[in-house]
Design a protein around this motif. Structure first.
Motif, PDB file in Angstrom:
ATOM      1  N   GLU A 244       0.752  -1.245  -0.072  1.00  0.00           N
ATOM      2  CA  GLU A 244      -0.018  -0.024   0.104  1.00  0.00           C
ATOM      3  C   GLU A 244       0.897   1.230  -0.233  1.00  0.00           C
ATOM      4  OE1 GLU A 244      -3.215   0.295  -0.310  1.00  0.00           O
ATOM      5  OE2 GLU A 244      -3.548  -1.562  -0.790  1.00  0.00           O
ATOM      6  N   ALA A 245       2.165   1.014   0.585  1.00  0.00           N
ATOM      7  CA  ALA A 245       2.755   2.263   0.824  1.00  0.00           C
ATOM      8  C   ALA A 245       3.422   2.766  -0.741  1.00  0.00           C
ATOM      9  CB  ALA A 245       3.963   2.321   1.774  1.00  0.00           C
ATOM     10  N   ALA A 361      13.534  -1.483   3.298  1.00  0.00           N
ATOM     11  CA  ALA A 361      13.616  -0.914   4.567  1.00  0.00           C
ATOM     12  C   ALA A 361      12.676   0.138   5.043  1.00  0.00           C
ATOM     13  CB  ALA A 361      14.922  -1.095   4.993  1.00  0.00           C
ATOM     14  N   ALA A 362      12.821   1.141   4.273  1.00  0.00           N
ATOM     15  CA  ALA A 362      12.333   2.224   4.402  1.00  0.00           C
ATOM     16  C   ALA A 362      10.549   2.075   4.294  1.00  0.00           C
ATOM     17  CB  ALA A 362      12.686   3.408   3.578  1.00  0.00           C
ATOM     18  N   LEU A 363      10.214   1.461   3.596  1.00  0.00           N
ATOM     19  CA  LEU A 363       8.575   1.191   3.637  1.00  0.00           C
ATOM     20  C   LEU A 363       8.317   0.314   4.650  1.00  0.00           C
ATOM     21  CD1 LEU A 363       8.241   0.369  -0.468  1.00  0.00           C
ATOM     22  CD2 LEU A 363       7.599   2.586   0.894  1.00  0.00           C
ATOM     23  N   ARG A 364       9.006  -0.668   5.119  1.00  0.00           N
ATOM     24  CA  ARG A 364       8.834  -1.544   6.125  1.00  0.00           C
ATOM     25  C   ARG A 364       8.728  -0.655   7.339  1.00  0.00           C
ATOM     26  NH1 ARG A 364      12.831  -6.323   8.690  1.00  0.00           N
ATOM     27  NH2 ARG A 364      11.262  -7.293   9.805  1.00  0.00           N
ATOM     28  N   LEU A 366       7.993   2.534   7.659  1.00  0.00           N
ATOM     29  CA  LEU A 366       6.670   3.137   7.559  1.00  0.00           C
ATOM     30  C   LEU A 366       5.492   2.661   7.571  1.00  0.00           C
ATOM     31  CD1 LEU A 366       7.645   5.512   4.070  1.00  0.00           C
ATOM     32  CD2 LEU A 366       7.303   6.471   6.531  1.00  0.00           C
ATOM     33  N   ALA A 367       5.373   1.320   7.296  1.00  0.00           N
ATOM     34  CA  ALA A 367       4.274   0.543   7.247  1.00  0.00           C
ATOM     35  C   ALA A 367       3.879   0.212   8.751  1.00  0.00           C
ATOM     36  CB  ALA A 367       4.535  -0.531   6.419  1.00  0.00           C
ATOM     37  N   THR A 368       4.948  -0.046   9.439  1.00  0.00           N
ATOM     38  CA  THR A 368       5.006  -0.506  11.015  1.00  0.00           C
ATOM     39  C   THR A 368       5.249   0.672  12.140  1.00  0.00           C
ATOM     40  OG1 THR A 368       7.372  -1.090  10.871  1.00  0.00           O
ATOM     41  CG2 THR A 368       5.881  -2.783  10.225  1.00  0.00           C
ATOM     42  N   GLU A 369       6.384   0.738  12.443  1.00  0.00           N
ATOM     43  CA  GLU A 369       6.657   1.579  13.586  1.00  0.00           C
ATOM     44  C   GLU A 369       7.015   3.117  13.123  1.00  0.00           C
ATOM     45  OE1 GLU A 369      11.554   1.165  13.662  1.00  0.00           O
ATOM     46  OE2 GLU A 369      10.328   0.074  15.201  1.00  0.00           O
ATOM     47  N   GLY A 370       6.864   3.242  12.017  1.00  0.00           N
ATOM     48  CA  GLY A 370       7.053   4.771  11.482  1.00  0.00           C
ATOM     49  C   GLY A 370       8.702   4.844  11.451  1.00  0.00           C
TER      50      GLY A 370
END
Length: 423
Positions: A244-245, A361-364, A366-370
């Motif tokens: 989605e990100a 890694a950046a998308l992960r 963003l999609a989790t802890e920010g």
């Protein structure tokens, strides 16, 4: 500043003399500028040969990303960057990718484009055909400029002729396509373009003006893909969040700009570490991101039939192993040796893999802890140092800053005072 910045003969001075001169002209105490001076005589000499008016060097942190399995081979990847979390994020993403075979790459031949612009052409459509008819003559003339490149298997391969027009502009533009082998290629293609320009202008019956390479290196694309294990990422919800990100970045240029910056965090770090041209690579990448008329994501993420995350990336990467800083800067030479690459294409493929890893890694995050939690915990060390913490105090202060959640210099100074009061 106490004096004029006009300094006749400044370029003729050695680095030490230049430094003394800028102290004199600026009116600043020498100790305020001392950090700009070189600390190593050998490196100062190299810097003086690399650029004009050199007085010293600036050190960028050089890290090494681990865990990269690319096309079945393991690589330790040098990365030069000032930004916290980049090397750690790339390494962690590469570890996840290893679970399902690592990164797989492919690339086009190392072909660069030189443009020769011709103005004042009365019959541009016919001129285009006249130039195409002269293809063999023009290629032979181009290859005569660099017989060594031809001997190495490279050289001019083809031409294309475009008519470039706008409301107040019209030009016939010839593209000379040159296989530059293991070079970035700017010098080779520029030399060929300058040699060809008079003949091209004569054939087109116009006036040649610009004759220079293009950093839109879309004949030199590199592709990379990887499967990121869903369980290692944190489960189905994380995979869905990353997809989605990505879709947000694909649809919205405001998000795409930062999304692609994340890709370039990884790519530019490898480019800089190996002595290549970061500005050319950045320009080519962002131009490629709007190749269809709208700025969008360079990467693509989707879910495979087994529920794992599949990432892919395609972009131009005009990197070289010969010439430029890659051959003159000792750190760049060491970085290339550490990578163990055998060709410029292989260097580009590894670099693209790092870009994809960094992006995932950046998308992960963003999609989790920010993005801030991991980034700011590493940034806290920089803030601690800036607040005046001694070496033995940095770790404790950084930990308190991260736990406090306010990673600012004023807060760091408060916490440092408390730490020292309680010592």
């Amino acid at each position: 500043m106490n004096a004029s910045s006009r300094i006749p003969g400044f370029y003729k001075l050695d680095p030490d003399s230049r430094f003394r001169k800028i102290v004199e002209v600026s009116g600043l105490p020498a100790e305020h500028l001392h950090a700009m001076r070189h600390t190593d005589a050998g490196m100062a000499s190299i810097a003086d040969r690399m650029i004009e008016n050199a007085i010293g060097t600036i050190a960028i942190p050089l890290g090494v990303a681990a865990n990269f399995l690319i096309d079945g081979r393991d690589h330790l990847v040098p990365m030069a960057t000032e930004e916290p979390s980049v090397v750690a994020a790339a390494s962690n993403a590469a570890l996840v990718a290893r679970e399902r075979g690592g990164f797989h790459t492919s690339s086009m031949a190392p072909v660069m484009i030189a443009q020769v612009q011709v103005l004042d052409v009365a019959d541009p459509q016919a001129a285009r055909l006249r130039l195409l008819e002269a293809r063999d003559e023009l290629l032979a003339l181009a290859n005569a400029q660099d017989p060594l490149l031809v001997e190495l298997g490279g050289g001019a391969r083809d031409i294309e002729v475009r008519l470039v027009e706008s409301a107040d502009f019209r030009a016939v533009v010839l593209h000379l396509q040159v296989d530059v082998r293991d070079a970035m290629g700017a010098n080779a293609v520029n030399t060929m373009a300058e040699a060809l320009a008079p003949r091209i202008a004569a054939i087109a019956r116009g006036r040649s003006l610009l004759r220079i390479l293009s950093n839109k290196a879309d004949l030199r694309l590199v592709r990379v893909r990887a499967v990121f294990d869903a369980d290692k990422l944190g489960g189905e919800a994380v995979v869905e969040g990353i997809v989605e990100a990505y879709r947000f970045a694909a649809a919205d240029p405001y998000r795409a700009a930062t999304h692609n910056k994340g890709i370039m965090n990884g790519i530019s770090a490898v480019v800089l570490a190996t002595g290549n041209d970061t500005r050319a690579i950045e320009a080519g990448a962002h131009c490629h991101a709007c190749r269809d008329g709208r700025y969008t994501s360079l990467s693509h993420f989707e879910k495979d039939a087994d529920g794992h995350l599949v990432g892919s990336l395609e972009l131009p990467l005009a990197l070289g192993l010969v010439g430029g800083a890659t051959r003159t800067h000792p750190t760049a030479q060491a970085a290339v040796k550490l990578l163990g690459v055998r060709s410029a294409n292989q260097l580009a493929e590894i670099t693209a893999a790092v870009g994809l890893a960094q992006n995932m890694a950046a998308l992960r995050a963003l999609a989790t802890e920010g993005i801030q939690r991991g980034h700011m915990s590493l940034h806290a060390r920089n803030v601690a140092v800036a607040a005046g913490a001694a070496e033995h105090e940095v770790a404790a202060l950084a930990a308190r800053l991260a736990a406090d959640g306010h990673v600012r210099q004023d807060r760091a100074q408060q916490l440092l005072a408390e730490l020292r009061a309680g010592a």
